[in-house]
Write an enzyme that holds these catalytic residues in place. Sequence first.
Site, PDB file in Angstrom:
ATOM      1  N   HIS A 103       0.821  -1.213   0.000  1.00  0.00           N
ATOM      2  CA  HIS A 103       0.000   0.000   0.000  1.00  0.00           C
ATOM      3  C   HIS A 103       0.856   1.266   0.000  1.00  0.00           C
ATOM      4  O   HIS A 103       2.020   1.264   0.423  1.00  0.00           O
ATOM      5  CB  HIS A 103      -0.926   0.009   1.212  1.00  0.00           C
ATOM      6  CG  HIS A 103      -0.199   0.128   2.526  1.00  0.00           C
ATOM      7  ND1 HIS A 103       0.243   1.323   3.036  1.00  0.00           N
ATOM      8  CD2 HIS A 103       0.167  -0.812   3.427  1.00  0.00           C
ATOM      9  CE1 HIS A 103       0.845   1.134   4.187  1.00  0.00           C
ATOM     10  NE2 HIS A 103       0.818  -0.167   4.450  1.00  0.00           N
ATOM     11  N   ARG A 152      -6.158   0.997   4.006  1.00  0.00           N
ATOM     12  CA  ARG A 152      -5.039   1.505   3.204  1.00  0.00           C
ATOM     13  C   ARG A 152      -4.668   0.554   2.078  1.00  0.00           C
ATOM     14  O   ARG A 152      -4.280   0.993   0.996  1.00  0.00           O
ATOM     15  CB  ARG A 152      -3.831   1.803   4.092  1.00  0.00           C
ATOM     16  CG  ARG A 152      -3.284   0.661   4.927  1.00  0.00           C
ATOM     17  CD  ARG A 152      -2.259   1.203   5.935  1.00  0.00           C
ATOM     18  NE  ARG A 152      -1.564   0.183   6.714  1.00  0.00           N
ATOM     19  CZ  ARG A 152      -1.991  -0.296   7.874  1.00  0.00           C
ATOM     20  NH1 ARG A 152      -3.159   0.110   8.379  1.00  0.00           N
ATOM     21  NH2 ARG A 152      -1.273  -1.188   8.535  1.00  0.00           N
ATOM     22  N   GLU A 206      -1.277  -6.364   7.957  1.00  0.00           N
ATOM     23  CA  GLU A 206       0.051  -6.089   8.489  1.00  0.00           C
ATOM     24  C   GLU A 206       0.222  -6.855   9.802  1.00  0.00           C
ATOM     25  O   GLU A 206      -0.770  -7.207  10.452  1.00  0.00           O
ATOM     26  CB  GLU A 206       0.203  -4.583   8.724  1.00  0.00           C
ATOM     27  CG  GLU A 206       1.543  -4.139   9.302  1.00  0.00           C
ATOM     28  CD  GLU A 206       2.726  -4.532   8.446  1.00  0.00           C
ATOM     29  OE1 GLU A 206       3.112  -5.720   8.501  1.00  0.00           O
ATOM     30  OE2 GLU A 206       3.283  -3.671   7.747  1.00  0.00           O
ATOM     31  N   HIS A 276       0.571  -5.467   2.747  1.00  0.00           N
ATOM     32  CA  HIS A 276       1.434  -4.690   3.624  1.00  0.00           C
ATOM     33  C   HIS A 276       2.866  -5.208   3.595  1.00  0.00           C
ATOM     34  O   HIS A 276       3.127  -6.323   3.138  1.00  0.00           O
ATOM     35  CB  HIS A 276       0.887  -4.745   5.045  1.00  0.00           C
ATOM     36  CG  HIS A 276      -0.550  -4.365   5.135  1.00  0.00           C
ATOM     37  ND1 HIS A 276      -0.975  -3.095   5.457  1.00  0.00           N
ATOM     38  CD2 HIS A 276      -1.681  -5.086   4.900  1.00  0.00           C
ATOM     39  CE1 HIS A 276      -2.289  -3.057   5.416  1.00  0.00           C
ATOM     40  NE2 HIS A 276      -2.746  -4.243   5.088  1.00  0.00           N
TER      41      HIS A 276
END
Length: 348
Positions: A103, A152, A206, A276
């Site tokens: 991202h 995100r 993440e 991520h």
Amino acid sequence: MGMAAAAAFHQAIGTIQIYGCCNESGSQKAFENSSVKLVSNGHGFNIGLLRRGSSNTHGWKLGVIHATTSHTSMVNPVSSPTNRNSKDSRKKSNEAALILIRHGESLWNEKNLFTGCVDVPLTKKGVEEALEAGKRISNIPVDMIYTSSLIRAQMTAMLAMTQHRRKKVPIVIHNESEQAKAWSHIFSDETKKQSIPVIASWRLNERMYGELQGLNKQETADRYGKEKVHEWRRSYDIPPPSGESLEMCAQRAVAYFKEQIEPQLLTGKNVMIAAHGNSLRSIIMYLDKLTSQEVISLELSTGIPLLYIFKEGKFMRRGSPVGPTEAGVYAYTTNLALYRQKLDEMFH
């Protein structure tokens, strides 16, 4: 295989891809249960990495790889003639593209805070990075999109696809409840063909930074000490307080990739993953057969797509497309070039 037979074969698989985009309920479960078991001719995932220095065995870094044309057979998702019952097309190990995108910059990246699983959106710079990533993959086929459950990553995927020349519409698959499935049902088969299913999973999130989340580097160093913080950030198997180690993140991310994403690649679908730094490092560790020491030195830039070709059970890393107009980007395989040519014919 003759040219005519090869063309027919590609068309048949292209149809399977198109009709496999959405089922009657439009649910994620349909994708999770639609795997087709194939016999793979490959037994490993051997791939080289660029080293930072000739004497540094642990300092691996992703870089642009300038590939040359190879004679391969990627599915052409633009074609649509039907041959949905062809068993031969499913048994063969087709070539498929796998795109990984980290991202773009988030609001907490900008503030230098540990973000982890806190759901923070992109900055303006992050939006621009996502759009640039989309331009770099605008001529590479995408049939399915996987993202984390965090905004995100989802913003990055959606913004990137606004730049794609095929102009299919990414549609988030909702299976939270029977009502969600029913209310998101698409009643037009033609519309389904012009859409790309987007499947979100927390297993691509993440790594969870526990008690570090929301702290900046200085606060963290003051609270825990610089050496301890460095150990948490750079070790493979030591988690921060109440958080996940890279090893723990890898266990869930790689399991999800093997269970849900790899079967789609086996059927010839071209996949994009927007996720991520740590979940993608984990997946790359699996794809490139990295050791735990090699993966902790792996660096991924925000908003830079990384392309793999999946063929005959093997993942071949082709580097990062450097721009939509550079000819070398489309020399990765013969059929990537043919796909771009088809787009030129459709939209000019």
